[in-house]
Design a protein around this motif. Structure first.
Motif, PDB file in Angstrom:
ATOM      1  N   ARG A  53       0.841  -1.199   0.000  1.00  0.00           N
ATOM      2  CA  ARG A  53       0.000   0.000   0.000  1.00  0.00           C
ATOM      3  C   ARG A  53       0.879   1.255   0.000  1.00  0.00           C
ATOM      4  O   ARG A  53       1.573   1.544   0.967  1.00  0.00           O
ATOM      5  N   ASP A  54       0.829   1.979  -1.113  1.00  0.00           N
ATOM      6  CA  ASP A  54       1.678   3.156  -1.250  1.00  0.00           C
ATOM      7  C   ASP A  54       0.897   4.404  -1.637  1.00  0.00           C
ATOM      8  O   ASP A  54       1.187   5.486  -1.144  1.00  0.00           O
ATOM      9  N   ASN A  55      -0.088   4.244  -2.505  1.00  0.00           N
ATOM     10  CA  ASN A  55      -0.825   5.410  -2.999  1.00  0.00           C
ATOM     11  C   ASN A  55      -2.323   5.124  -2.916  1.00  0.00           C
ATOM     12  O   ASN A  55      -2.875   4.391  -3.748  1.00  0.00           O
ATOM     13  N   GLU A  56      -2.956   5.695  -1.917  1.00  0.00           N
ATOM     14  CA  GLU A  56      -4.384   5.418  -1.680  1.00  0.00           C
ATOM     15  C   GLU A  56      -5.292   6.033  -2.724  1.00  0.00           C
ATOM     16  O   GLU A  56      -6.498   5.742  -2.757  1.00  0.00           O
ATOM     17  N   PHE A  57      -4.745   6.886  -3.604  1.00  0.00           N
ATOM     18  CA  PHE A  57      -5.573   7.507  -4.637  1.00  0.00           C
ATOM     19  C   PHE A  57      -5.651   6.657  -5.908  1.00  0.00           C
ATOM     20  O   PHE A  57      -6.428   6.949  -6.802  1.00  0.00           O
ATOM     21  N   ALA A 353       9.546  15.682  -9.314  1.00  0.00           N
ATOM     22  CA  ALA A 353       9.518  15.413  -7.874  1.00  0.00           C
ATOM     23  C   ALA A 353       8.290  16.028  -7.216  1.00  0.00           C
ATOM     24  O   ALA A 353       7.679  15.432  -6.320  1.00  0.00           O
ATOM     25  N   LEU A 354       7.906  17.232  -7.672  1.00  0.00           N
ATOM     26  CA  LEU A 354       6.720  17.887  -7.113  1.00  0.00           C
ATOM     27  C   LEU A 354       5.456  17.096  -7.432  1.00  0.00           C
ATOM     28  O   LEU A 354       4.602  16.888  -6.563  1.00  0.00           O
ATOM     29  N   ILE A 355       5.336  16.634  -8.673  1.00  0.00           N
ATOM     30  CA  ILE A 355       4.173  15.827  -9.065  1.00  0.00           C
ATOM     31  C   ILE A 355       4.135  14.524  -8.268  1.00  0.00           C
ATOM     32  O   ILE A 355       3.082  14.083  -7.794  1.00  0.00           O
ATOM     33  N   TYR A 356       5.317  13.911  -8.106  1.00  0.00           N
ATOM     34  CA  TYR A 356       5.385  12.654  -7.363  1.00  0.00           C
ATOM     35  C   TYR A 356       4.995  12.843  -5.902  1.00  0.00           C
ATOM     36  O   TYR A 356       4.262  12.032  -5.328  1.00  0.00           O
ATOM     37  N   ALA A 357       5.475  13.921  -5.289  1.00  0.00           N
ATOM     38  CA  ALA A 357       5.206  14.156  -3.866  1.00  0.00           C
ATOM     39  C   ALA A 357       3.752  14.532  -3.608  1.00  0.00           C
ATOM     40  O   ALA A 357       3.157  14.109  -2.609  1.00  0.00           O
ATOM     41  N   SER A 375       0.661  10.114 -11.161  1.00  0.00           N
ATOM     42  CA  SER A 375       1.841  10.926 -10.873  1.00  0.00           C
ATOM     43  C   SER A 375       3.149  10.188 -11.111  1.00  0.00           C
ATOM     44  O   SER A 375       4.115  10.774 -11.612  1.00  0.00           O
ATOM     45  N   HIS A 376       3.221   8.923 -10.759  1.00  0.00           N
ATOM     46  CA  HIS A 376       4.483   8.216 -10.886  1.00  0.00           C
ATOM     47  C   HIS A 376       4.878   8.055 -12.350  1.00  0.00           C
ATOM     48  O   HIS A 376       6.063   8.125 -12.702  1.00  0.00           O
ATOM     49  N   GLN A 377       3.900   7.842 -13.213  1.00  0.00           N
ATOM     50  CA  GLN A 377       4.197   7.742 -14.636  1.00  0.00           C
ATOM     51  C   GLN A 377       4.704   9.072 -15.185  1.00  0.00           C
ATOM     52  O   GLN A 377       5.674   9.109 -15.964  1.00  0.00           O
ATOM     53  N   LEU A 378       4.071  10.163 -14.796  1.00  0.00           N
ATOM     54  CA  LEU A 378       4.527  11.488 -15.231  1.00  0.00           C
ATOM     55  C   LEU A 378       5.932  11.762 -14.703  1.00  0.00           C
ATOM     56  O   LEU A 378       6.779  12.337 -15.405  1.00  0.00           O
ATOM     57  N   PHE A 379       6.197  11.362 -13.472  1.00  0.00           N
ATOM     58  CA  PHE A 379       7.518  11.512 -12.882  1.00  0.00           C
ATOM     59  C   PHE A 379       8.571  10.769 -13.698  1.00  0.00           C
ATOM     60  O   PHE A 379       9.662  11.289 -13.969  1.00  0.00           O
ATOM     61  N   HIS A 380       8.254   9.555 -14.130  1.00  0.00           N
ATOM     62  CA  HIS A 380       9.187   8.768 -14.929  1.00  0.00           C
ATOM     63  C   HIS A 380       9.515   9.460 -16.257  1.00  0.00           C
ATOM     64  O   HIS A 380      10.678   9.516 -16.674  1.00  0.00           O
TER      65      HIS A 380
END
Length: 409
Positions: A53-57, A353-357, A375-380
């Motif tokens: 469990r990492d991202n509840e959204f 980093a801002l999008i990821y956080a 967000s994680h995909q955009l971060f990548h």
């Protein structure tokens, strides 16, 4: 009669059993396949074990504790990690291609001092270099080129990239009328440029090492491949998740550390004290960050700020050498050019980093970006863009030092 009737009834019962048997076996086989299919179905966030469990959204489309075979095959299926895997896997192959291209097209330069030239020929070459701005008044280029080739049989083996450097400079020295000339003049001009490039290249070049640039490319490939592997395999088990996360942290630290090698080395190669100081500091900070990431105690929630501070500190440590470079080489256009690339790289990394956080945009519409767009995909994507921008800056550094060496420093 009773015995015969009983036997007949038994036969009918056996026949019915035999007729039903294949259906039963078939149903059992279908049941097993159905159970296998259900077992490897994607699940929702609330069904995950705590370590996943990492991202509840992101509400659904999770893989949870699948066998390793199924995990590996899932690289070709759709789930909420598919694009996380492929964005950095494609980035890895991109940088692998760039590494091969750089090794082939940007080879080591020629050391003029290793070439045994007659003193008279050296004097002629230096005169040729001095009169470069007035090419129309130069001596017979073809004759001098022939003398060079007879003296240096390997002159034609100079790297095409090096000749391109010199020819690029010649465009600024040739008369403007040639740019509007007919086709015959253009052919003569092209031949003359080739001859002059072959003659001047050894004087213009310096034996600049390539290892800092390839260190950065290696760090980028390691980071991208480690990240892609982490996103693919972490759903297998808690132990593998633990290992993969540390590999991912190590990849991030390697990318940040090696990103400073080209700008620091090529900016301060003529100032060994500052070169060694900056390289040593960023290397030690990178090693410390990797060690912290590997120690289990630092994975506790109370050390989250420490981990984040180390990565942030690594990034901010690059501000000092960049400012120092600008102070030393404010008159050099290459210093501004490379700094522009480095600022753009920082913008890509910072926005990522801002999008990821902040977990944007999935926090605004939970469940709507489970498969694509979270967000994680955009971060990548922004990480790959930032690393590619830094690659372009590295090419500028190489061209600058190949042509200038330590002159003016």
């Amino acid at each position: 009669m009773d015995g015969v009737n009983h036997t007949s009834e038994d036969s009918e019962l056996i026949s019915e059993t035999i007729e039903k048997l294949p259906v039963s076996v078939s149903r059992e086989g279908k049941g097993k396949r159905l159970w296998k299919k259900v077992k490897y179905q994607l699940v929702e966030y609330n069904s995950l074990p705590a370590y996943l469990r990492d991202n509840e959204f992101i509400l659904g489309h999770y893989r949870s504790e699948w066998p390793l075979k199924q995990v590996l095959l899932s690289v070709f299926t759709i789930h909420n990690e598919t694009l996380n895997v492929w964005t950095h896997l494609i980035g890895f192959f991109l940088f692998l291609s760039l590494t091969i291209y750089t090794a082939m097209k940007v080879p080591k330069v020629v050391d003029l001092h290793s070439l045994q030239l007659p003193e008279v020929l050296k004097a002629d070459l230096h005169k040729l270099q001095e009169c470069l701005p007035s090419l129309p008044n130069m001596p017979d280029l073809h004759k001098l080129s022939g003398e060079l080739k007879s003296t240096l049989p390997s002159i034609d083996l100079l790297p095409s990239f090096s000749r391109w450097h010199v020819m690029d400079l010649l465009y600024n020295c040739l008369p403007e009328r040639f740019s509007h000339s007919n086709q015959t003049d253009a052919c003569v001009l092209r031949s003359m440029k080739e001859d002059v490039a072959n003659m001047i290249a050894p004087l213009m070049l310096r034996p600049i090492t390539r290892w800092p640039f390839f260190a950065f490319l290696g760090g980028a490939m390691f980071c991208l491949l480690a990240s892609s592997t982490c996103h693919l395999l972490s759903c297998h088990s808690e132990l593998l998740t633990y290992i993969m996360l540390r590999l991912d942290y190590a990849g991030i630290a390697a990318l940040i550390s090696t990103s400073f090698y080209p700008p620091v080395y090529y900016s301060f190669m003529c100032n060994p004290f500052f070169c060694n100081l900056y390289l040593g500091f960023i290397t030690l900070l990178g090693v410390a960050t990797i060690l912290v990431s590997l120690l289990p105690v630092f994975q506790n929630p109370e050390f989250r700020t420490v981990r984040a501070s180390l990565f942030l500190g690594m990034g901010l440590s690059g501000v000092a050498p960049i400012l120092h470079k600008l102070i030393l080489f404010w008159h050099q256009p290459e210093a501004l050019h490379t700094t522009g690339y480095e600022v753009l790289m920082g913008i890509f990394y910072g926005i990522g980093a801002l999008i990821y956080a902040t977990r944007i945009p999935e926090r605004w519409m939970p469940g709507k970006f489970d498969i694509a767009g979270h967000s994680h995909q955009l971060f990548h994507v922004l990480v790959v863009a930032g690393a590619y921008t830094h690659y372009q800056a590295g090419l500028v550094y190489l061209k600058w030092r190949d042509l200038e060496g330590c002159r003016g420093t």
